[in-house]
Scaffold this motif. Sequence first.
Motif, PDB file in Angstrom:
ATOM      1  N   LEU A 207       0.832  -1.206   0.000  1.00 52.80           N
ATOM      2  CA  LEU A 207       0.000   0.000   0.000  1.00 52.80           C
ATOM      3  C   LEU A 207       0.868   1.257   0.000  1.00 52.80           C
ATOM      4  O   LEU A 207       0.568   2.238  -0.701  1.00 52.80           O
ATOM      5  CB  LEU A 207      -0.924  -0.014   1.221  1.00 52.80           C
ATOM      6  N   VAL A 208       1.947   1.228   0.797  1.00 55.30           N
ATOM      7  CA  VAL A 208       2.873   2.362   0.819  1.00 55.30           C
ATOM      8  C   VAL A 208       3.514   2.541  -0.554  1.00 55.30           C
ATOM      9  O   VAL A 208       3.634   3.658  -1.066  1.00 55.30           O
ATOM     10  CB  VAL A 208       3.954   2.153   1.902  1.00 55.30           C
ATOM     11  N   MET A 209       3.919   1.429  -1.168  1.00 56.41           N
ATOM     12  CA  MET A 209       4.532   1.493  -2.492  1.00 56.41           C
ATOM     13  C   MET A 209       3.560   2.013  -3.538  1.00 56.41           C
ATOM     14  O   MET A 209       3.962   2.716  -4.482  1.00 56.41           O
ATOM     15  CB  MET A 209       5.047   0.111  -2.908  1.00 56.41           C
ATOM     16  N   LEU A 210       2.293   1.687  -3.384  1.00 58.41           N
ATOM     17  CA  LEU A 210       1.287   2.200  -4.318  1.00 58.41           C
ATOM     18  C   LEU A 210       1.227   3.723  -4.259  1.00 58.41           C
ATOM     19  O   LEU A 210       1.162   4.406  -5.300  1.00 58.41           O
ATOM     20  CB  LEU A 210      -0.082   1.595  -3.991  1.00 58.41           C
ATOM     21  N   ILE A 211       1.296   4.260  -3.035  1.00 62.03           N
ATOM     22  CA  ILE A 211       1.298   5.726  -2.866  1.00 62.03           C
ATOM     23  C   ILE A 211       2.552   6.330  -3.481  1.00 62.03           C
ATOM     24  O   ILE A 211       2.497   7.342  -4.198  1.00 62.03           O
ATOM     25  CB  ILE A 211       1.192   6.086  -1.374  1.00 62.03           C
ATOM     26  N   TYR A 212       3.707   5.718  -3.221  1.00 61.32           N
ATOM     27  CA  TYR A 212       4.967   6.213  -3.792  1.00 61.32           C
ATOM     28  C   TYR A 212       4.933   6.171  -5.323  1.00 61.32           C
ATOM     29  O   TYR A 212       5.400   7.095  -5.997  1.00 61.32           O
ATOM     30  CB  TYR A 212       6.140   5.361  -3.295  1.00 61.32           C
ATOM     31  N   THR A 213       4.393   5.105  -5.872  1.00 66.96           N
ATOM     32  CA  THR A 213       4.359   4.937  -7.324  1.00 66.96           C
ATOM     33  C   THR A 213       3.478   5.995  -7.976  1.00 66.96           C
ATOM     34  O   THR A 213       3.872   6.633  -8.969  1.00 66.96           O
ATOM     35  CB  THR A 213       3.845   3.533  -7.688  1.00 66.96           C
ATOM     36  N   ILE A 214       2.290   6.179  -7.417  1.00 68.28           N
ATOM     37  CA  ILE A 214       1.380   7.201  -7.962  1.00 68.28           C
ATOM     38  C   ILE A 214       2.020   8.576  -7.881  1.00 68.28           C
ATOM     39  O   ILE A 214       1.986   9.367  -8.843  1.00 68.28           O
ATOM     40  CB  ILE A 214       0.037   7.170  -7.201  1.00 68.28           C
ATOM     41  N   THR A 215       2.629   8.880  -6.737  1.00 69.31           N
ATOM     42  CA  THR A 215       3.280  10.181  -6.548  1.00 69.31           C
ATOM     43  C   THR A 215       4.419  10.379  -7.543  1.00 69.31           C
ATOM     44  O   THR A 215       4.567  11.456  -8.146  1.00 69.31           O
ATOM     45  CB  THR A 215       3.835  10.296  -5.114  1.00 69.31           C
ATOM     46  N   ALA A 216       5.224   9.343  -7.747  1.00 75.39           N
ATOM     47  CA  ALA A 216       6.370   9.444  -8.657  1.00 75.39           C
ATOM     48  C   ALA A 216       5.924   9.682 -10.093  1.00 75.39           C
ATOM     49  O   ALA A 216       6.505  10.525 -10.807  1.00 75.39           O
ATOM     50  CB  ALA A 216       7.205   8.164  -8.579  1.00 75.39           C
ATOM     51  N   PHE A 217       4.889   8.974 -10.527  1.00 71.75           N
ATOM     52  CA  PHE A 217       4.435   9.121 -11.913  1.00 71.75           C
ATOM     53  C   PHE A 217       3.686  10.431 -12.141  1.00 71.75           C
ATOM     54  O   PHE A 217       3.611  10.917 -13.269  1.00 71.75           O
ATOM     55  CB  PHE A 217       3.568   7.927 -12.318  1.00 71.75           C
ATOM     56  N   ILE A 218       3.141  11.010 -11.076  1.00 74.39           N
ATOM     57  CA  ILE A 218       2.507  12.336 -11.195  1.00 74.39           C
ATOM     58  C   ILE A 218       3.570  13.426 -11.235  1.00 74.39           C
ATOM     59  O   ILE A 218       3.482  14.384 -12.009  1.00 74.39           O
ATOM     60  CB  ILE A 218       1.534  12.587 -10.020  1.00 74.39           C
TER      61      ILE A 218
END
Length: 444
Positions: free
Chosen positions: A375-386
């Motif tokens: 779940l933490v990685m999902l947040i990091y991934t979305i943030t990085a791609f934005i």
Amino acid sequence: MAQEKRIQDYDSLYSFLRHYVDFMVKMSYRDLRYVGRERLPKDGAIIYAPNHTGTLMDALVLLAMDRSPKVFVARADIFKKPLLREIFTFLKIMPIMRMRDGIEEVKRNNETIERAVDVLRDRVPFCIFPEGTHQTKYSSLPLSKGIFRIAFQARELLAETPLYIVPIGIRYGSFFRFRSTVRVQIGTPINVGEFIDEHSDLKQQEQMGLMRELLEERMRESIFYIPNDEDYEATYEICAAVVSKQREHLESEAKYRQMRGMDVYFEANNMTVKHIEYLKRVNPEVAAELLTLGREASAMRQSEGITLKSVAVRYPIFSRIVKLITFLITLPYAIAASIASLPITLLGNFIFKRFKDQAFRNSVRYLLNLVVWPLVMLIYTITAFIAAPWEVALPITLLLLPSPFAADESYRLLRLMVSDYKLWRNKELRAKYDRIRSLMFEDR
């Protein structure tokens, strides 16, 4: 009317998730080794009988041994809440009452025994921890009757199908440190039918008593076993102090020459325990001095915050150089990984304070990495791609993915380097270890 689903029946979701669960188990240890899998019977039903030292991780380590489904039992009090009962049933775990729950509650185990027999009838491995509870010691506890009641009842109902109790020894490098090592040894199986036939002149309770003695013996042969008495701590300290020297002696013998890593340490430690017991019988004065030194060294080492890894290292100077170089090279990434995995670290520390028993620490860490980290990685991934082009976001995401494990490894290196330095500085403690080695090997 649809037939009620049984705990051992195939579940597609369970089977799918097993890949992820087993992978995360293997990621939770620097080294995970299974020894003696060739001993597992292929012609009958199996009851696994492992020792119990690592709470939930014992079951997970055993589960990851192969792809076969396995059904477990756990103490009944954790099934009281309906949601937890549903979760544990999905995970193929059944409740079992313990004597501490009261005699009336224990009588309800007949239902568990019947379900266990049904599992075995379908040739699905059934796992019960016969010690009944866990202890964070390289020793053993008395075995409960449950496993033998299940075995004897199952043997009556399995007709011509052989039934085996398979002793298993689980040996952790550390009971409390995440990303430690674990060695799982499959012991010599007990053919229940053959055992009963060989002792057909005895009453069933007497047969169970003899089988209990045999299982205890074979479980102890599969673990690093130290008698749980007043000399336990001293013996454990001596084992660490002489393991490198003991390893040299082993490697001089042809049958041990091909052994590596945890296998040779397993043999070396058990050999040390046997030699200490031998000295107690034939040279009690030397044994007394040796154990006194072990107790003194243990107390001094723990007060200084020195880990036994520093004591047991085979090539101290080379080991320290390798640790330092590795730590310095990986430091930039380790810092980033530590920051990224901070939510896991903080949540883990918060939960640890709720547990009096530190043996649950590794189980908690495993579950956090299994459930929370994605779940933490999902947040990091979305943030990085934005925030960045995909050419930048993708490598950043991939680099962050193993952060909890990388951060743990970096912390382990730092902790060991500090421990090595403390031991190097403490001449009195090193002198005790030198004396221990001298006493252990002076007559060889």
